[in-house]
Design a protein around this motif. Structure first.
Motif, PDB file in Angstrom:
ATOM      1  N   SER A  82       0.809  -1.218   0.000  1.00 44.91           N
ATOM      2  CA  SER A  82       0.000   0.000   0.000  1.00 44.91           C
ATOM      3  C   SER A  82       0.847   1.275   0.000  1.00 44.91           C
ATOM      4  N   SER A  83       2.082   1.152  -0.473  1.00 45.45           N
ATOM      5  CA  SER A  83       2.928   2.352  -0.496  1.00 45.45           C
ATOM      6  C   SER A  83       2.881   3.049  -1.851  1.00 45.45           C
ATOM      7  N   GLY A  84       2.137   2.490  -2.803  1.00 45.57           N
ATOM      8  CA  GLY A  84       2.008   3.136  -4.107  1.00 45.57           C
ATOM      9  C   GLY A  84       2.861   2.493  -5.196  1.00 45.57           C
ATOM     10  N   ARG A  85       3.301   1.245  -4.965  1.00 43.01           N
ATOM     11  CA  ARG A  85       4.158   0.571  -5.964  1.00 43.01           C
ATOM     12  C   ARG A  85       3.383   0.344  -7.257  1.00 43.01           C
ATOM     13  N   LEU A  86       2.182  -0.264  -7.122  1.00 43.01           N
ATOM     14  CA  LEU A  86       1.422  -0.591  -8.335  1.00 43.01           C
ATOM     15  C   LEU A  86       0.920   0.687  -9.016  1.00 43.01           C
ATOM     16  N   SER A  87       0.494   1.668  -8.200  1.00 41.99           N
ATOM     17  CA  SER A  87       0.023   2.933  -8.795  1.00 41.99           C
ATOM     18  C   SER A  87       1.140   3.584  -9.594  1.00 41.99           C
ATOM     19  N   MET A  88       2.341   3.502  -9.037  1.00 43.56           N
ATOM     20  CA  MET A  88       3.518   4.079  -9.712  1.00 43.56           C
ATOM     21  C   MET A  88       3.791   3.339 -11.029  1.00 43.56           C
ATOM     22  N   ARG A 211      -6.518  10.505   2.132  1.00 39.31           N
ATOM     23  CA  ARG A 211      -7.515  11.588   2.194  1.00 39.31           C
ATOM     24  C   ARG A 211      -8.899  10.966   1.990  1.00 39.31           C
ATOM     25  N   TRP A 212      -9.777  11.213   2.918  1.00 37.03           N
ATOM     26  CA  TRP A 212     -11.153  10.717   2.832  1.00 37.03           C
ATOM     27  C   TRP A 212     -12.076  11.912   2.668  1.00 37.03           C
ATOM     28  N   ARG A 213     -13.106  11.712   1.872  1.00 40.31           N
ATOM     29  CA  ARG A 213     -14.086  12.786   1.740  1.00 40.31           C
ATOM     30  C   ARG A 213     -15.486  12.155   1.693  1.00 40.31           C
ATOM     31  N   GLY A 214     -16.327  12.627   2.595  1.00 43.19           N
ATOM     32  CA  GLY A 214     -17.714  12.140   2.646  1.00 43.19           C
ATOM     33  C   GLY A 214     -17.804  10.647   2.855  1.00 43.19           C
ATOM     34  N   GLY A 215     -16.897  10.103   3.657  1.00 41.84           N
ATOM     35  CA  GLY A 215     -16.942   8.666   3.943  1.00 41.84           C
ATOM     36  C   GLY A 215     -16.397   7.809   2.821  1.00 41.84           C
ATOM     37  N   LEU A 216     -15.745   8.419   1.830  1.00 40.66           N
ATOM     38  CA  LEU A 216     -15.166   7.635   0.725  1.00 40.66           C
ATOM     39  C   LEU A 216     -13.693   7.997   0.567  1.00 40.66           C
ATOM     40  N   LEU A 217     -12.917   7.004   0.191  1.00 42.37           N
ATOM     41  CA  LEU A 217     -11.485   7.238  -0.040  1.00 42.37           C
ATOM     42  C   LEU A 217     -11.326   8.107  -1.283  1.00 42.37           C
ATOM     43  N   GLU A 218     -10.571   9.194  -1.173  1.00 41.70           N
ATOM     44  CA  GLU A 218     -10.410  10.108  -2.299  1.00 41.70           C
ATOM     45  C   GLU A 218      -9.025   9.982  -2.927  1.00 41.70           C
ATOM     46  N   LYS A 219      -8.002  10.107  -2.115  1.00 42.32           N
ATOM     47  CA  LYS A 219      -6.648  10.022  -2.659  1.00 42.32           C
ATOM     48  C   LYS A 219      -5.678   9.566  -1.582  1.00 42.32           C
ATOM     49  N   ARG A 220      -4.519   9.124  -2.023  1.00 41.79           N
ATOM     50  CA  ARG A 220      -3.490   8.783  -1.058  1.00 41.79           C
ATOM     51  C   ARG A 220      -2.176   9.431  -1.490  1.00 41.79           C
ATOM     52  N   GLU A 221      -1.343   9.703  -0.517  1.00 38.97           N
ATOM     53  CA  GLU A 221      -0.061  10.328  -0.818  1.00 38.97           C
ATOM     54  C   GLU A 221       1.057   9.322  -0.617  1.00 38.97           C
ATOM     55  N   VAL A 235      10.464  12.726  -3.931  1.00 35.81           N
ATOM     56  CA  VAL A 235       9.351  13.294  -4.703  1.00 35.81           C
ATOM     57  C   VAL A 235       8.045  12.900  -4.011  1.00 35.81           C
ATOM     58  N   PRO A 236       7.263  13.860  -3.528  1.00 41.63           N
ATOM     59  CA  PRO A 236       5.942  13.503  -3.008  1.00 41.63           C
ATOM     60  C   PRO A 236       4.951  13.376  -4.159  1.00 41.63           C
ATOM     61  N   LEU A 237       4.140  12.324  -4.130  1.00 44.93           N
ATOM     62  CA  LEU A 237       3.155  12.106  -5.194  1.00 44.93           C
ATOM     63  C   LEU A 237       1.814  11.752  -4.577  1.00 44.93           C
ATOM     64  N   ALA A 238       0.743  12.190  -5.176  1.00 45.65           N
ATOM     65  CA  ALA A 238      -0.589  11.818  -4.702  1.00 45.65           C
ATOM     66  C   ALA A 238      -1.310  11.072  -5.815  1.00 45.65           C
ATOM     67  N   PHE A 239      -1.925   9.955  -5.458  1.00 49.06           N
ATOM     68  CA  PHE A 239      -2.685   9.173  -6.437  1.00 49.06           C
ATOM     69  C   PHE A 239      -4.157   9.287  -6.098  1.00 49.06           C
ATOM     70  N   ASP A 240      -4.940   9.604  -7.105  1.00 43.62           N
ATOM     71  CA  ASP A 240      -6.341   9.960  -6.915  1.00 43.62           C
ATOM     72  C   ASP A 240      -7.236   8.780  -7.267  1.00 43.62           C
ATOM     73  N   LEU A 241      -8.138   8.403  -6.383  1.00 42.02           N
ATOM     74  CA  LEU A 241      -9.024   7.271  -6.673  1.00 42.02           C
ATOM     75  C   LEU A 241     -10.103   7.646  -7.675  1.00 42.02           C
TER      76      LEU A 241
ATOM     77  N   ARG B 407      -2.823  10.778 -12.374  1.00 46.02           N
ATOM     78  CA  ARG B 407      -2.270   9.758 -11.495  1.00 46.02           C
ATOM     79  C   ARG B 407      -3.425   9.058 -10.778  1.00 46.02           C
ATOM     80  N   ALA B 408      -3.665   7.803 -11.162  1.00 42.94           N
ATOM     81  CA  ALA B 408      -4.789   7.069 -10.597  1.00 42.94           C
ATOM     82  C   ALA B 408      -4.290   6.112  -9.530  1.00 42.94           C
ATOM     83  N   LEU B 409      -5.079   5.956  -8.474  1.00 44.75           N
ATOM     84  CA  LEU B 409      -4.737   5.024  -7.404  1.00 44.75           C
ATOM     85  C   LEU B 409      -5.124   3.621  -7.871  1.00 44.75           C
ATOM     86  N   ALA B 410      -4.149   2.727  -7.903  1.00 42.52           N
ATOM     87  CA  ALA B 410      -4.403   1.388  -8.441  1.00 42.52           C
ATOM     88  C   ALA B 410      -4.718   0.414  -7.313  1.00 42.52           C
TER      89      ALA B 410
END
Lengths: 243, 492
Positions: A82-88, A211-221, A235-241, B407-410
């Protein structure tokens, strides 16, 4: 008779003028298209393909990678769950596909979720799901041998390692194949495994805040550490759901 | 102006058998039908063509005997394969051709636009026939009969100039026209030895004395016979077979045999610019049983190593119960994948290489595990399909490439989903346990309900996104029918 002859001649002149104007317009259009094509080719071909780097689609990451993923080299991307490997990895595949490159994802963990990917990426993505890690390396060999692929990602995270593998030897073999095919190769693992001899650099991912918004996952850093030629960049990166 | 090429295969039956099994000793080979020896090799103890089979066996029992009757030691199959190969050879040059026993006649009138001269056509035909393992003689003339005689007259590539047919035929012996025995006897009585002598006889007199056959032979001798080619489309049947000297049990020995058959079939496919889509191996076992093994290829290919490795994998995964006595290789052809490369886009692998690689990958990792991911029309978050990999040829211009890719969260999917245990306290989730996952629940998102296929196999799930104390966020769902909890992925 003379009037008729004059009238016919004037019609001939008119149609000739009309034809000339039409031809001139067509020639102008062709010249315009050619100039666009020339410009396109100049932009693409100013640097030889093997020297060009594959952009990651994120300018700050490109700076850290010294221009992007190097062609003909192997990079290792590692990090905890859950550190963003696959998103990256998906980000890099999407960016390569957006530039018309053929990409391959060798998914030993059978973990890729097609809904995470853009349609553009899926159009140019070869997805192979071998069951064993060693088979994954053999698949990478075959794909690199075929040539023509811009980015090959070997995803080995969360896969139960039942095989005893000589990781450095395998990575070295991968490096030689990558050099021959001029493809960028990304090895994605839980922990750094390949010896630095085979690698052009390492990328580490660390978990950041959610980051959660309205009870739903929005993004992660995520915190990305890029280590190329002893130069370390954060490099800080944010991935948006929602994307 | 008509120009006909005749591709003649001397000793066709013998060449067909040697083509199917090059390991046969040609000098010791005796080709026979039910009773009589049709063709005998050079190093045999007094065995000659026309001798009865019993006499031949008595004279040389150690010779290799092959029957031309279909089904006996593969002789008939070898002949039909060779005839089909000859048709393929002709089809590679012209659509107008006629296949006969041991020869093929091709209309080459318009081929001068592709080749510099008729000599080049003849040499191209010779090269193509050698690739198909035939030793041939070529004759090109203005009509079919002169072309046939030219091909059989001795030289490898005999070219008869237009209008010189009669002059070419004149010095040749009359037997070259293959008259019937009765007519031949009459020619001998008349003292007609050369074709030119027949051509000089009065046309009407020959017709009165020798009938229809005589008139036709005289017309051929004068180089005036212009019978058209009987062009019949041949079925595209790519089959090669071989009956083994001794039954084989191990895959290695069988692959050695299959290599030869595959080479023959691939050469025939090349003639039609086709590739192999499906391979069917029919194996005749020593207990007289027959089994089929089918190999579907991911993409059409003509690469020998791929086909052989796929056959090896198939034979190893499904070995036959008994030793193999004969093999038949059938290929289902398909058009080779065409592709137009772009000037400016990055080039992918060549279509042939890609097809081969895909076939190899599928053989290695299994069916349905190689391809392009595709979404399916479903509300279930984990629904997907794998389509054949065929990237789009359309390339966006450089100006339209986005500077930054979103950048999409996978989701790292767990396949199959892991069974989970959820501890609740006053309706709130507190702890989550599953195989390799355990932690206190920090944050919960959802639920969002998904109902699917209520008309067939009802699926009803409540999905949650759950952040645990281990720092990861998982996707959890509750099956509303089975009342079980499952983790089907982790955002990574």
């Amino acid at each position: 008779m003379e009037l008729e002859e004059g009238f016919r001649r004037s019609i001939d002149i008119c149609s000739f003028v009309q034809y000339t104007v039409h031809m001139a317009a067509t020639a102008a259009k062709i010249a315009n298209v050619l100039s666009h094509l020339r410009e396109d080719a100049r932009l693409r071909e100013t640097v030889p393909r093997e020297d060009r780097r594959l952009s990651s689609g994120v300018s700050s990451l490109d700076v850290a990678l010294q221009g992007g993923l190097p062609r003909g080299r192997v990079l290792e991307l590692s990090g905890p769950r859950s550190s963003g490997r696959l998103s990256m990895a998906v980000q890099l595949l999407s960016a390569a596909a957006a530039r018309g490159e053929w990409t391959a994802l060798i998914d030993v963990s059978d973990a890729f979720d097609p809904r995470s990917a853009s349609l553009l990426m899926m159009d140019r993505l070869l997805w192979v799901r071998p069951r064993m890690t060693f088979d994954g390396f053999k698949v990478a060999d075959l794909i690199l041998d075929a040539g023509g692929f811009g980015l090959v990602v070997l995803y080995l995270c969360e896969h139960p390692q039942r095989e005893r593998l000589d990781w450095t030897a395998l990575a070295l073999r991968l490096k030689h194949r990558a050099e021959r095919s001029q493809a960028a190769v990304l090895l994605v693992t839980d922990v750094p495994r390949a010896g630095s001899v085979a690698l052009a650099g390492r990328i580490h991912t660390r978990s950041g805040a959610y980051r959660w918004r309205g009870g739903l996952l929005e993004k992660r850093e995520s915190e990305i550490t890029v280590e190329i030629k002893h130069a370390v960049s954060e490099v800080p990166l944010a991935f948006d759901l929602s994307e | 102006m008509a120009r006909i090429a005749c591709v003649y295969v001397p000793r066709f039956v013998r060449q067909s058998l040697l083509r199917a099994d090059p390991e046969l000793n040609g000098d010791k080979l005796i080709v026979h039908d039910d009773r009589v020896v049709l063709d005998a090799g050079a190093k045999l103890h007094g065995v000659r063509s026309g001798m009865t089979l019993i006499t031949a066996r008595a004279l040389d029992p150690r010779a290799v005997y092959r029957c031309t009757k279909s089904g006996e030691r593969g002789g008939g199959d070898a002949l039909s394969s060779a005839a089909a190969a000859l048709a393929d050879l002709a089809a590679a040059f012209s659509p107008r051709y006629e296949v006969q026993a041991g020869q093929v006649l091709i209309d080459v009138a318009d081929l001068c636009r592709l080749f510099d001269s008729e000599a080049h056509i003849a040499s191209a035909l010779t090269v193509a026939s050698r690739r198909l393992r035939f030793e041939t003689k070529i004759g090109i003339a203005g009509n079919r009969h002169t072309a046939e005689v030219a091909a059989r007259s001795g030289r490898e590539g005999e070219l008869v100039s237009p209008g010189r047919e009669a002059a070419f035929l004149a010095p040749l012996p009359i037997e070259m026209l293959s008259p019937s025995p009765e007519v031949m006897m009459l020619f001998r009585r008349w003292g007609v030895v050369q074709i030119g002598e027949l051509a000089n006889l009065p046309e009407r007199g020959v017709a009165v004395r020798l009938g229809v056959e005589g008139a036709r032979l005289a017309e051929i001798a004068r180089g005036e016979c212009d019978e058209p080619l009987l062009c019949r489309p041949q079925p595209l049947l790519f089959e090669e077979s071989i009956e083994l000297e001794w039954p084989v049990e191990n895959a290695e020995a069988l692959l050695f045999v299959l290599r030869r058959l595959t080479e023959n079939v691939i050469e025939r496919l090349i003639c039609h610019s086709l590739a192999c889509k499906r391979v069917t191996l029919t194996l005749g076992l020593s207990n007289r049983q027959k089994i089929d093994r089918q190999i579907e290829l991911a993409a059409p290919t003509r690469e020998m190593s791929t086909l052989l490795s796929l056959m090896r994998l198939k034979m190893e995964s499904e070995p036959p119960d008994n030793a193999i006595a004969w093999v038949r290789l059938s290929i289902t052809p398909s058009a080779a994948r065409p592709m137009q490369l772009s000037f400016f886009a990055p080039t992918g692998p060549s279509p042939d290489k890609l097809a081969t690689t895909l076939a190899r990958l599928e053989a290695m990792v299994g069916k349905g595990r190689v391809g392009a991911p595709a979404l399916v029309d479903s509300h279930l978050p984990d629904a997907f399909s794998v389509q054949p990999f065929a990237p789009s040829k359309k390339i966006a211009p450089i100006s339209s490439i986005p500077a930054a890719v979103p950048r999409a969260l996978a989701l790292h999917a767990f396949r199959p989903a892991r069974i989970a245990k959820v501890d609740r306290d006053r309706g709130r989730m507190r702890f989550l346990h599953a195989d390799g996952i355990s932690g206190q629940v920090i944050e919960v998102g959802g639920p969002y309900r998904v109902r699917e296929s209520w008309w067939f196999l009802p699926v009803a799930r409540d999905y949650y996104d759950i952040e645990l104390s281990d720092g990861a966020v998982y996707r959890l769902y509750q099956d509303l029918h089975a009342k079980g909890w499952y983790i089907d992925g982790c955002y990574d």
